[in-house]
Design an enzyme around this catalytic site. Structure first.
Site, PDB file in Angstrom:
ATOM      1  N   ARG A 208       0.848  -1.181   0.000  1.00  0.00           N
ATOM      2  CA  ARG A 208       0.000   0.000   0.000  1.00  0.00           C
ATOM      3  C   ARG A 208       0.892   1.242   0.000  1.00  0.00           C
ATOM      4  O   ARG A 208       1.858   1.324   0.746  1.00  0.00           O
ATOM      5  CB  ARG A 208      -0.931   0.014   1.222  1.00  0.00           C
ATOM      6  CG  ARG A 208      -2.062  -1.001   1.127  1.00  0.00           C
ATOM      7  CD  ARG A 208      -3.061  -0.589   0.047  1.00  0.00           C
ATOM      8  NE  ARG A 208      -4.184  -1.519  -0.079  1.00  0.00           N
ATOM      9  CZ  ARG A 208      -4.247  -2.510  -0.936  1.00  0.00           C
ATOM     10  NH1 ARG A 208      -3.214  -2.752  -1.742  1.00  0.00           N
ATOM     11  NH2 ARG A 208      -5.321  -3.273  -1.019  1.00  0.00           N
ATOM     12  N   GLU A 237      -2.623   8.104  -5.047  1.00  0.00           N
ATOM     13  CA  GLU A 237      -2.942   7.589  -6.378  1.00  0.00           C
ATOM     14  C   GLU A 237      -4.320   8.116  -6.814  1.00  0.00           C
ATOM     15  O   GLU A 237      -5.228   8.197  -5.995  1.00  0.00           O
ATOM     16  CB  GLU A 237      -2.978   6.054  -6.354  1.00  0.00           C
ATOM     17  CG  GLU A 237      -1.649   5.406  -6.059  1.00  0.00           C
ATOM     18  CD  GLU A 237      -1.768   3.880  -5.940  1.00  0.00           C
ATOM     19  OE1 GLU A 237      -2.866   3.339  -6.246  1.00  0.00           O
ATOM     20  OE2 GLU A 237      -0.799   3.227  -5.545  1.00  0.00           O
ATOM     21  N   HIS A 254       0.468   0.588  -9.839  1.00  0.00           N
ATOM     22  CA  HIS A 254      -0.362  -0.306  -9.017  1.00  0.00           C
ATOM     23  C   HIS A 254      -0.903  -1.467  -9.852  1.00  0.00           C
ATOM     24  O   HIS A 254      -2.103  -1.755  -9.857  1.00  0.00           O
ATOM     25  CB  HIS A 254      -1.524   0.479  -8.387  1.00  0.00           C
ATOM     26  CG  HIS A 254      -2.080  -0.166  -7.155  1.00  0.00           C
ATOM     27  ND1 HIS A 254      -2.679   0.549  -6.146  1.00  0.00           N
ATOM     28  CD2 HIS A 254      -2.137  -1.471  -6.755  1.00  0.00           C
ATOM     29  CE1 HIS A 254      -3.087  -0.266  -5.196  1.00  0.00           C
ATOM     30  NE2 HIS A 254      -2.761  -1.505  -5.540  1.00  0.00           N
TER      31      HIS A 254
END
Length: 383
Positions: A208, A237, A254
């Site tokens: 994360r 993000e 990601h």
């Protein structure tokens, strides 16, 4: 039954089609108006699921085809009596493939071998434990840190984070995002810990983004530029820090867990949970629906150099450089935030290492162990 599904979830029609009418939308376009008349909602991590989204809707079940749940207000769902399921472990092997591909690239660029390295794994859940299992076959020393597990299980072989950071040459973060409490992980690597990393340390975050203080990491790299950094997850993000992007060695949006195999497993897990929620039999099985890989087998002769053979097999399945270069094209053409989301939405088909069978004519130089450690299916042949 009316079902709203993120448009990037594979096999949604095949699994959920028998239940009713399916509507597909981009994850960031799923809002209160879109869900109001839906009975079942299936999302990914980019959709925030809370009272603002669901209040006044007909939704009776929410599934997220992801391991993490930090985008879901679980307390609200419980209070509202809305069923919920995530997909723990669905893309764990995909993330491990990403980490190993990244490590192999850095090893080739810097001229080191993984064998003999000390690798610290922070967060020993689905991903971290599988990474440790694969590394066991590669003659590396694995240091493990997972305070909640250490506390719950009395694991004396787990280290504290600071002890791990002091010894590890490579640090891999695979923790969930926990914002409060004794085991909070937000800025787990804060400025003081980032500054304490030894020069030359390899830092990989595929967990994360907010578990690493991105500003502190940027400042360390601007000041010394003496770390090797792989970031697949970022703070804020998709509007990530462009200065940090320019400083890291491997930058991806990601997508570590974005293998089609992992995504399909996530869809199946949520489908099974939805069937339980509504008291229906789960007739569909992933094995019936999964497409064959485009590359099934590689045959290596006895003269294959082990490192080159490992590199060839890895990149045949997944080459992290493809994602680095493609993301760079997207962000230059569209801007950082738009390019980040667009590449994720248009992500090309990627299969996991376990879908490739490697046939060896001879087990030379421990190649079989290395290939199996990376996750490939290996067969020795005398022909």
């Amino acid at each position: 039954m009316r079902i709203l599904v993120d448009e990037n979830i594979p096999l949604a029609d095949e699994f959920f089609g028998e239940l009713g009418d399916i509507t597909r939308l981009p994850g960031r376009d799923i809002d209160a108006a879109a869900v109001r008349e839906q009975d079942l909602l299936v999302v990914r991590s980019i959709t925030r699921v809370d009272a603002a989204l669901l209040e006044g809707s007909r939704v009776r079940f929410v599934g997220t085809c992801t391991i993490g749940t930090d985008h879901v207000d679980l307390d609200y769902l419980r209070e509202a009596g809305i069923g919920f399921a995530n997909a723990p472990g669905c893309n764990a092997d995909s993330v491990v493939d990403y980490v190993l591909s990244s490590l192999l690239l850095l090893a080739e660029e810097d001229g080191f071998h993984l064998a003999g390295k000390t690798i610290g794994i922070v967060g020993v859940g689905n991903v971290g434990s599988r990474l440790a299992e694969r590394l066991d076959d590669l003659d590396v020393e694995c240091l493990l840190c997972d305070p909640p597990r250490a506390e719950a299980e009395g694991r004396e072989d787990f280290l504290s984070l600071d002890a791990l950071l002091e010894r590890a040459e490579i640090v891999c973060l695979h923790t969930p995002l926990v914002t409060e409490g004794e085991h909070a992980t937000r800025h787990l690597l804060d400025a003081s810990r980032i500054d304490a990393l030894a020069p030359g340390t390899v830092l990989i975050n595929a967990g994360r983004g907010a578990c690493v203080d991105n500003q502190a990491l940027r400042e360390r790299l601007q000041r010394a530029n003496d770390l090797r950094v792989v970031l697949d997850v970022w703070e804020n993000e998709p509007g990530i820090d462009p200065a940090l992007y320019d400083l890291v060695d491997i930058a991806t949006p990601h997508i570590a867990g974005h293998s089609i195999d992992g995504k399909m497993r996530g869809t199946e897990l949520v489908y099974q949970a939805a069937m339980r929620q509504f008291g229906l039999p789960a007739r569909k099985k992933l094995g019936q629906l999964k497409p064959d890989p485009w590359l099934r087998k590689i045959v290596l002769t006895p003269w294959a150099p082990p490192l080159e053979a490992l590199s060839l097999c890895t990149r045949a399945c997944y080459d992290v450089r493809r994602d680095m270069l493609a993301f760079d094209r997207y962000r230059r053409r569209m801007g950082m935030a738009t390019g980040f989301d667009a590449y994720r939405a248009e992500y090309p088909l990627r299969r996991e290492f376990s879908t490739l069978r490697v046939e060896l004519k001879q087990n030379k130089g421990g190649l079989r162990d290395a290939l199996e450690g990376f996750g490939f299916k290996v067969k020795l042949s005398s022909k």
